[in-house]
Design a protein around this motif. Structure first.
Motif, PDB file in Angstrom:
ATOM      1  N   ARG A   1      24.464 -33.145 -22.837  1.00  0.00           N
ATOM      2  CA  ARG A   1      24.576 -32.173 -21.740  1.00  0.00           C
ATOM      3  C   ARG A   1      25.977 -31.581 -21.680  1.00  0.00           C
TER       4      ARG A   1
ATOM      5  N   LYS B   1       8.868 -32.172 -23.440  1.00  0.00           N
ATOM      6  CA  LYS B   1      10.130 -31.747 -24.063  1.00  0.00           C
ATOM      7  C   LYS B   1      10.594 -32.732 -25.117  1.00  0.00           C
TER       8      LYS B   1
ATOM      9  N   THR C   1      16.681 -31.754 -24.669  1.00  0.00           N
ATOM     10  CA  THR C   1      16.857 -30.612 -23.767  1.00  0.00           C
ATOM     11  C   THR C   1      17.670 -31.070 -22.563  1.00  0.00           C
ATOM     12  N   ALA C   2      18.275 -30.118 -21.909  1.00  0.00           N
ATOM     13  CA  ALA C   2      18.994 -30.426 -20.670  1.00  0.00           C
ATOM     14  C   ALA C   2      18.929 -29.202 -19.766  1.00  0.00           C
ATOM     15  N   PHE C   3      19.206 -29.437 -18.490  1.00  0.00           N
ATOM     16  CA  PHE C   3      19.219 -28.369 -17.489  1.00  0.00           C
ATOM     17  C   PHE C   3      17.903 -27.595 -17.535  1.00  0.00           C
ATOM     18  N   ASN C   4      16.812 -28.354 -17.429  1.00  0.00           N
ATOM     19  CA  ASN C   4      15.476 -27.781 -17.431  1.00  0.00           C
ATOM     20  C   ASN C   4      15.247 -26.902 -18.665  1.00  0.00           C
ATOM     21  N   ALA C   5      15.635 -27.466 -19.803  1.00  0.00           N
ATOM     22  CA  ALA C   5      15.397 -26.861 -21.122  1.00  0.00           C
ATOM     23  C   ALA C   5      16.189 -25.580 -21.383  1.00  0.00           C
TER      24      ALA C   5
ATOM     25  N   LYS D   1      22.575 -39.340 -22.438  1.00  0.00           N
ATOM     26  CA  LYS D   1      22.326 -37.920 -22.712  1.00  0.00           C
ATOM     27  C   LYS D   1      23.404 -36.995 -22.170  1.00  0.00           C
TER      28      LYS D   1
HETATM   29  N1  ASP Z   1      16.607 -31.801 -16.865  1.00  0.00           N
HETATM   30  C1  ASP Z   1      16.510 -32.801 -17.919  1.00  0.00           C
HETATM   31  C2  ASP Z   1      17.834 -33.431 -18.115  1.00  0.00           C
HETATM   32  O1  ASP Z   1      18.876 -32.793 -18.016  1.00  0.00           O
HETATM   33  C3  ASP Z   1      16.005 -32.270 -19.212  1.00  0.00           C
HETATM   34  C4  ASP Z   1      15.343 -30.948 -19.129  1.00  0.00           C
HETATM   35  O2  ASP Z   1      14.782 -30.687 -18.091  1.00  0.00           O
HETATM   36  O3  ASP Z   1      15.370 -30.170 -20.088  1.00  0.00           O
HETATM   37  O4  ASP Z   1      17.852 -34.608 -18.380  1.00  0.00           O
END
Ligand code: ASP
Ligand code: TMP
Length: 253
Positions: free
Chosen positions: A219, A11, A33-37, A215
């Motif tokens: 987020r 990612k 990316t955040a929250f598993n993309a 980050k």
């Molecule tokens: N879960 C990761 C995070 O929030 C990033 C992502 O999985 O996209 O840091």
């Protein structure tokens, strides 16, 4: 020039075959990316900052005898690292409650924990990197008991180092995540700190104001991520001379 062989695209980073066997070029992208993309964006200059910051932390760890995969920085976006087999765990160390721990256990964010707490998540995006216990790790053979002893000791040493470095520049290390790699020297296996250590994988709060410099800014939509990471780099004295730009890489010696 021949195109390099891409080994893996993640990612936030792309890995290419390195110039010598057993080496890898780690390229830092500007993708966030955040929250598993589920949430994604391109943050101009993030890759440059994370490359420089990760170099700084890995070199410092090396200086106190914590083994890492880092070999040298190649340019503003790339570093040469030792190729290793990644243990399929995210190793999280927490000094203050925040994020998923606060949610899971109902502890206010920012509450100091009685001691550093180490957690393990199984690295599997499809499953959302679930929290696992040492029982799962042993039963499924993701790491041996000896590995787990070494991983715990590495994680706590990284925590002490990172906490101290951050405290010296007025930043609280709330928590962080590291990944561990196996490198083979003949018949022997060694564990090293791998992947990256950067504000993408830590929670960093200004000690005076509580301002988030990691980050979570992305987020939680709290402002400019580049400004936050630049502030960390500036305080540590690793700010690039020219403000980060997604320009062509330049070679450094
Ligand atoms: N879960 C990761 C995070 O929030 C990033 C992502 O999985 O996209 O840091
Ligand atoms: P969490 O509170 O969301 O579990 O995150 C704990 C720490 O681990 C935080 O500093 C962010 C970092 N982290 C990653 O680097 N990658 C991830 O995929 C997750 C979930 C957390």
């Amino acid at each position: 020039m021949a195109r390099r062989k891409k080994i893996y695209e993640g990612k936030a980073k792309t890995l290419y075959e390195g110039p010598e066997p057993g080496t890898i070029v780690q390229y830092f992208k500007d993708d966030a990316t955040a929250f598993n993309a589920e949430k994604r964006d391109v943050i101009e200059g993030k890759g440059v900052l994370n490359n420089l910051l990760s170099e700084y932390f890995m070199l410092g760890l090396g200086q106190i005898g914590v083994p890492t995969h880092f070999l040298k920085r190649l340019n503003m976006r790339e570093q040469l690292v030792r190729s290793c087999e990644i243990v399929p765990l995210e190793v999280i160390v927490r000094n203050y409650a925040a994020g998923s721990m606060s949610k899971r256990l109902g502890i206010d964010e920012g509450t100091q924990l009685p001691r550093p707490i180490v957690e393990y998540c199984y690295k599997d995006d499809a499953l959302g990197d679930p929290l696992v216990t040492e029982e799962h790790i042993a039963a499924f053979g993701w790491a041996s008991q000896q590995d787990m002893d070494d991983i715990l000791s590495l994680a706590l040493r990284v925590n002490d180092f990172m906490s101290g470095v951050m405290l010296a520049v007025g930043i609280r290390l709330v928590d962080f995540k590291i990944e561990i790699g196996r490198v083979y020297d003949g018949d022997f296996q060694r564990l090293v700190v791998a992947d990256e250590i950067s504000p993408d994988s830590c929670r960093l709060w200004d000690i005076e104001t509580g301002q988030k410099l990691d980050k979570d800014v992305f987020r939680r939509d709290l402002g400019s991520l580049t400004d936050a990471y630049s502030e960390v780099a500036r305080r540590l004295g690793v700010m690039p001379n020219n403000p980060p730009a997604p320009s062509k890489p330049t070679l450094v010696n």
